[in-house]
Design an enzyme around this catalytic site. Structure first.
Site, PDB file in Angstrom:
ATOM      1  N   LYS A  53       0.844  -1.189   0.000  1.00 50.67           N
ATOM      2  CA  LYS A  53       0.000   0.000   0.000  1.00 50.67           C
ATOM      3  C   LYS A  53       0.879   1.237   0.000  1.00 50.67           C
ATOM      4  CE  LYS A  53      -3.822   2.002   2.722  1.00 50.67           C
ATOM      5  NZ  LYS A  53      -4.708   1.772   3.883  1.00 50.67           N
ATOM      6  N   SER A  63      -9.395   1.736   3.090  1.00 48.48           N
ATOM      7  CA  SER A  63      -8.535   2.518   2.201  1.00 48.48           C
ATOM      8  C   SER A  63      -7.495   1.679   1.471  1.00 48.48           C
ATOM      9  CB  SER A  63      -7.811   3.592   3.014  1.00 48.48           C
ATOM     10  OG  SER A  63      -6.979   3.001   4.012  1.00 48.48           O
ATOM     11  N   SER A  82      -9.809  -0.631   7.208  1.00 47.67           N
ATOM     12  CA  SER A  82      -9.285  -0.419   5.863  1.00 47.67           C
ATOM     13  C   SER A  82      -8.577  -1.607   5.239  1.00 47.67           C
ATOM     14  CB  SER A  82      -8.338   0.790   5.856  1.00 47.67           C
ATOM     15  OG  SER A  82      -9.070   1.970   6.042  1.00 47.67           O
TER      16      SER A  82
END
Length: 474
Positions: free
Chosen positions: A79, A149, A173
């Site tokens: 990420k 996210s 997330s």
């Protein structure tokens, strides 16, 4: 079967047995990225040259009988909050334009030492402050949200564009996009995986964890990632451990808590049916079901926002003052609101968290794990902002997605999301297992028993190529 279709565990076994070269695996996954990226946009940066160099190095070491561990030669995506020396960490934001990391984060360093090959950085909702990741399309329906996210990481895994990926979880997330894309997502116990070198959203809520296609894969990744690092003040003083579940599906010694309150309120009927069927399957494996009441439910979302909003604003204080126009409108308004929150409200949220954690620990003395929906509905169409439930209640999409995942972040307990079915539209449904602090291995054992014996395949099918034609701007 193409190499990119292999699970992490299967690929690792094939490399160890020299049936598969790390070079073959990385080349196959990079080709899959090239095929899927125009439609899904899971990656913000693809480091193909770096990945191939790491694969060649891993192949040479394997040929010489030097294996670094269970992830030797396995490609991974990170990420875009996670620092890798010399690469940008943009957090999918204009605020980070031109940024380059000076050093590896702890998790990136551990993965490199384990012999992995970095594929690139995946998209996040800007600074992880959202639940949809609007830049990225859902792996199963390009007109729907990826979840956030860690949406880019979940979509990459679901599409076969990474065997596993790392995400972060502050309000759900990791687990939300895992559920919406039909993959496994693990939010470990708070402090089990160090966060040094990871861009923060809310430092008392942030967790780092893996997304993968199976529970066994997630356990393998956690085995490499977990362990103390003094550079993270919240890191638990625990030595490295092997989190891979032992063979076996007997759950006769396991008590599974089934919430009477909160977790099945305002939940889509198809989601509820799939999760209750999965719970019944755990019972068929010998588990004892225990009805439980979730404590302090009226305070959950207020506590989550009361902690996260001011902490995020404190982290971004300088950037908000110097270049507020670089933030997206949805993020800027949250940061500005947090800057205005009274200190007394933040302290009340901290006190509420203490009481909530104590109540959850008492609850978890009655059961070994709690089983519940990960999210109340499947992936919504991109751009939808609000929902209307059958009783006329209105709820924002963000509030709905965070509602069932927030308790584990507030209390710091481990939570595992795994796929348990599809709705009529073919969209994935996720169930989460929640357990005692530091008992991550127990969650993984229960989840692994389920996925080995589920009446329908629990391993996420890879997104078919025919659905990956370019979707145009999102």
């Amino acid at each position: 079967m193409q190499p990119y279709e292999l699970t992490l565990t299967a690929a690792a076994s094939a490399i160890r047995a020299r049936r598969l070269s790390p070079v073959e695996l990385v080349d196959s996954v990079l080709e899959r990225i090239e095929q899927s990226q125009p439609a899904l946009n899971a990656y913000v940066t693809v480091t193909a040259q770096r990945a191939r160099a790491a694969a060649r190095r891993a192949a040479d070491e394997a040929a010489a009988g030097r294996f670094r561990g269970p992830l030797h030669g396995i490609p991974v995506a990170l990420k875009d909050l996670i620092d890798v020396a010399g690469l940008a960490t943009t957090a999918s934001s204009r605020v980070r334009a031109g940024h380059r990391a000076d050093a590896d984060s702890t998790v990136a360093a551990r993965l490199a030492e384990a012999g992995t090959a970095l594929l690139g950085k995946t998209h996040t909702h800007e600074f992880a402050y959202g639940l949809t990741t609007p830049q990225t399309a859902n792996a199963w329906d390009r007109g729907r949200v990826a979840g956030g996210s860690s949406g880019g990481s979940a979509v990459a895994v679901a599409a076969g564009a990474a065997p596993f990926a790392l995400g972060t979880d502050t309000g759900g997330s990791i687990r939300v996009p895992a559920a919406l894309n039909g993959v496994v997502g693990l939010k470990p116990t708070y402090g089990l995986v160090p966060r040094h070198g990871v861009t923060s959203l809310s430092w008392t809520l942030d967790h780092v964890g893996p997304l993968a296609r199976t529970v066994q894969d997630a356990a393998l990744a956690l085995t490499v990632l977990a362990g103390h690092d003094p550079r993270d003040p919240a890191a638990l003083p625990l030595p490295p451990a092997d989190y891979r579940p032992a063979p076996g599906t007997d759950l006769s010694a396991v008590r599974v808590g089934v919430p009477r309150t909160y977790y099945f309120d305002h939940v889509d009927p198809e989601v509820e049916r799939a999760v209750r069927a999965a719970i019944a399957h755990l019972q068929s494996l010998g588990a004892t079901l225990v009805d439980v009441d979730i404590p302090m439910t009226r305070y959950i979302q207020a506590t989550q926002w009361g902690l996260m909003v001011p902490e995020a604003s404190a982290y971004h204080e300088q950037g908000l003052r110097s270049a507020p126009e670089r933030y997206g409108p949805d993020i800027r308004v949250l940061l500005e609101a947090g800057a205005l929150m009274p200190a007394a409200d933040y302290l009340r949220a901290q006190r509420a968290r203490t009481l909530m954690r104590r109540a959850w620990l008492e609850l978890l003395e009655q059961v070994d794990v709690i089983a519940a929906p990960t999210v109340p509905m499947t992936a919504v169409p991109a751009g939808r902002q609000t929902l209307t439930w059958p009783d006329g209640t209105h709820e924002s999409v963000s509030d709905a997605y965070v509602r069932l995942s927030a308790p584990a972040d507030i209390t710091g307990i481990p939570a595992l999301s795994l796929p348990v079915g599809r709705d009529r539209a073919g969209l994935p449904i996720g169930m989460q297992l929640l357990g005692r602090p530091r008992a991550d291995a127990d969650l993984l054992r229960v989840g692994h028993a389920y996925e080995q014996t589920a009446p329908q395949p629990a391993v996420a099918s890879l997104t078919p190529l025919k659905s990956l034609s370019p979707a145009g701007p999102r």
